[in-house]
Design a protein around this motif. Structure first.
Motif, PDB file in Angstrom:
ATOM      1  N   ARG A 261      65.918  67.085  60.545  1.00 54.37           N
ATOM      2  CA  ARG A 261      66.686  65.852  60.772  1.00 54.37           C
ATOM      3  C   ARG A 261      65.683  64.739  61.059  1.00 54.37           C
ATOM      4  O   ARG A 261      64.812  64.880  61.911  1.00 54.37           O
ATOM      5  CB  ARG A 261      67.629  66.036  61.967  1.00 54.37           C
ATOM      6  CG  ARG A 261      68.467  64.804  62.297  1.00 54.37           C
ATOM      7  CD  ARG A 261      69.532  64.581  61.260  1.00 54.37           C
ATOM      8  NE  ARG A 261      70.532  63.609  61.701  1.00 54.37           N
ATOM      9  CZ  ARG A 261      70.780  62.467  61.081  1.00 54.37           C
ATOM     10  NH1 ARG A 261      70.090  62.152  59.993  1.00 54.37           N
ATOM     11  NH2 ARG A 261      71.730  61.662  61.520  1.00 54.37           N
TER      12      ARG A 261
ATOM     13  N   TYR B 116      67.467  63.805  55.982  1.00 52.90           N
ATOM     14  CA  TYR B 116      66.844  65.104  56.203  1.00 52.90           C
ATOM     15  C   TYR B 116      65.601  65.223  55.327  1.00 52.90           C
ATOM     16  O   TYR B 116      65.643  64.934  54.117  1.00 52.90           O
ATOM     17  CB  TYR B 116      67.827  66.231  55.889  1.00 52.90           C
ATOM     18  CG  TYR B 116      68.994  66.265  56.844  1.00 52.90           C
ATOM     19  CD1 TYR B 116      68.951  67.054  57.985  1.00 52.90           C
ATOM     20  CD2 TYR B 116      70.116  65.468  56.613  1.00 52.90           C
ATOM     21  CE1 TYR B 116      70.016  67.054  58.886  1.00 52.90           C
ATOM     22  CE2 TYR B 116      71.178  65.457  57.502  1.00 52.90           C
ATOM     23  CZ  TYR B 116      71.118  66.252  58.635  1.00 52.90           C
ATOM     24  OH  TYR B 116      72.155  66.256  59.538  1.00 52.90           O
TER      25      TYR B 116
ATOM     26  N   ARG C 296      64.208  67.967  64.927  1.00 50.43           N
ATOM     27  CA  ARG C 296      64.778  66.613  64.919  1.00 50.43           C
ATOM     28  C   ARG C 296      63.627  65.639  65.163  1.00 50.43           C
ATOM     29  O   ARG C 296      62.881  65.782  66.145  1.00 50.43           O
ATOM     30  CB  ARG C 296      65.829  66.510  66.017  1.00 50.43           C
ATOM     31  CG  ARG C 296      66.588  65.190  66.066  1.00 50.43           C
ATOM     32  CD  ARG C 296      67.672  65.255  67.147  1.00 50.43           C
ATOM     33  NE  ARG C 296      68.483  64.049  67.178  1.00 50.43           N
ATOM     34  CZ  ARG C 296      68.170  62.964  67.867  1.00 50.43           C
ATOM     35  NH1 ARG C 296      67.058  62.924  68.582  1.00 50.43           N
ATOM     36  NH2 ARG C 296      68.974  61.903  67.846  1.00 50.43           N
TER      37      ARG C 296
ATOM     38  N   ALA D 234      65.402  72.316  56.732  1.00 50.28           N
ATOM     39  CA  ALA D 234      65.390  70.858  56.648  1.00 50.28           C
ATOM     40  C   ALA D 234      65.101  70.304  58.035  1.00 50.28           C
ATOM     41  O   ALA D 234      65.377  70.979  59.042  1.00 50.28           O
ATOM     42  CB  ALA D 234      66.727  70.330  56.141  1.00 50.28           C
TER      43      ALA D 234
ATOM     44  N   VAL E 264      68.640  73.450  60.172  1.00 47.87           N
ATOM     45  CA  VAL E 264      67.870  72.290  60.641  1.00 47.87           C
ATOM     46  C   VAL E 264      66.877  72.777  61.680  1.00 47.87           C
ATOM     47  O   VAL E 264      67.266  73.221  62.757  1.00 47.87           O
ATOM     48  CB  VAL E 264      68.795  71.205  61.213  1.00 47.87           C
ATOM     49  CG1 VAL E 264      67.986  70.021  61.725  1.00 47.87           C
ATOM     50  CG2 VAL E 264      69.811  70.752  60.167  1.00 47.87           C
TER      51      VAL E 264
END
Length: 408
Positions: free
Chosen positions: A97, A62, A80, A95, A77
């Motif tokens: 991914r 992350y 991605r 955060a 999250v």
């Protein structure tokens, strides 16, 4: 009354003279990077980009802002980022991914590796260990910076170099053209495997082993080889072969016929057609080595004994051919290893002893060091370069040259 023989040349002096004659070939060619193994670069490779091109992750995990997190913090999250995709700027308090090789989003300054996190459900992640700033991030240009020389002219390419060239976008390479080498053996005692069965061999006749290993060694050095086969032991045949070979080759390489016997015709034939500048070197095996010129072609005559021929090729011919191709590294650096053998009666010449490393990391000596025992070159994994007159006692440190670095 015969004139006294000239003293043997010291090997270092002979090699220096030999290399002084090896003017690098001026012609180049463009080849596919796929075909570049063992070729010598004819120009610097300069990178037009950074490698890696942008900061990227070296771990699955992350991307975070280290100033916003503490151990045990739970973050949503927000995106991605697989490898090969574009990243959006990292939103504060979240955060991203991220996967190995993926670009680090703007605003993130570290990667928490996957093993230091756990799922908190609902697209949230719990940080179990806070990374240091910059941790697990590969910075843009940390491998190659734009405008830098990644491989210099004179570099002999290997697998890693080809990968490095590809990493900066090089699909073709400019290299020195291959040296053209004429190869032939001399000796009426020689026959080829397959021509005569072992049971039908006449007394004094031997199979021509030198032709096989010399042609292979030349090809490993990326030479174009013209194999002239076996030349009979007479002056006219020798003159004809040398004259023909000199017309379209950079080097004429012969095996046998360079000693002082009545049937050794190479030396006088080279002198008749051109010049012979060097012969008889203070090395063992390999004393009867010859160098000269016939028109524009270089000439090298190797001894007929197989180990002598093999060793003189590695020590003298190999660096010469590398310099012809413009290579900057002509010989491997020797290693200092411990002798696990005794050599109480050294030779007056500089010796190249066939040895191999043992389980303790030292060196054992092949029992028969004769110049005719080709088995020793198969058994060995290196050569000890032993100075003239130096006795070796078990436990002494000696200069070891790995064969793997000479045969590639």
């Amino acid at each position: 009354m015969n004139a006294p023989r000239a003293p043997l040349r010291e090997l270092d002096q002979a090699l220096a003279e030999l290399l002084a004659h090896a003017e690098p070939l001026s012609q180049t060619e463009a080849i596919s990077t796929f075909e570049g193994d063992s070729r010598v670069l004819a120009q610097d490779l300069v990178s037009a980009l950074q490698v890696p091109p942008q900061d990227n992750s070296s771990m699955d995990g992350y991307a975070v802002r280290t100033g916003e997190i503490t151990e045990g913090a739970t973050l949503p999250v927000s995106q991605r980022i697989p490898a090969g995709s574009a990243a959006q700027p990292l939103r504060s308090g979240t955060a991203a991914r991220i996967f190995t090789g993926a670009p680090v989003p703007e605003g993130a300054d570290a990667i928490v590796m996957q093993e230091d996190t756990e799922s908190a459900g609902d697209d949230r992640v719990r940080i179990l260990r806070v990374p240091e700033r910059g941790q697990w991030i590969r910075a843009s240009g940390e491998d190659v910076t734009r405008g830098s020389v990644v491989l210099a002219k004179g570099e002999r390419l290997g697998a890693a170099g080809l990968g490095l060239a590809a990493s900066i976008g090089m699909d073709t390479l400019t290299v020195t053209r291959r040296p053209r080498v004429a190869l032939f053996s001399t000796g009426d005692e020689l026959v080829m495997p397959g021509e005569v069965a072992p049971a039908d061999m006449k007394p004094g006749v031997i199979y021509n082993s030198n032709r096989f290993f010399l042609s292979e060694l030349l090809r490993r050095l990326e030479c174009e080889v013209s194999d002239y086969g076996i030349v009979p032991d007479n002056r006219d045949a020798t003159l004809k072969a040398l004259e023909h070979a000199s017309r379209e080759h950079d080097l004429i390489l012969t095996s046998g016929g360079v000693s002082v016997g009545e049937e050794d015709h190479i030396k006088p034939a080279v002198q008749q057609l051109g010049s012979l500048d060097l012969w008889q070197i203070a090395m063992k095996p390999g004393k009867p080595f010859a160098y000269g010129r016939i028109e524009a072609a270089h000439f090298m005559g190797l001894p007929g004994n197989p180990v002598s021929s093999f060793v003189t090729f590695l020590v003298l011919v190999r660096p010469f051919l590398l310099k012809l191709q413009g290579a900057t590294k002509l010989a491997p650096a020797p290693m200092e290893l411990v002798a696990h053998f005794d050599l109480p009666r050294p030779d007056r010449r500089r010796e190249f002893l066939r040895v191999r490393r043992d389980a303790q990391g030292g060196l054992e000596l092949f029992a028969n060091q004769s110049s005719g025992v080709l088995t020793s070159m198969v058994w060995a994994d290196g050569l000890v370069d032993n100075p003239a007159g130096r006795a070796i006692a078990r436990g002494d440190k000696v200069s070891f040259i790995p064969l793997a670095e000479l045969l590639g």
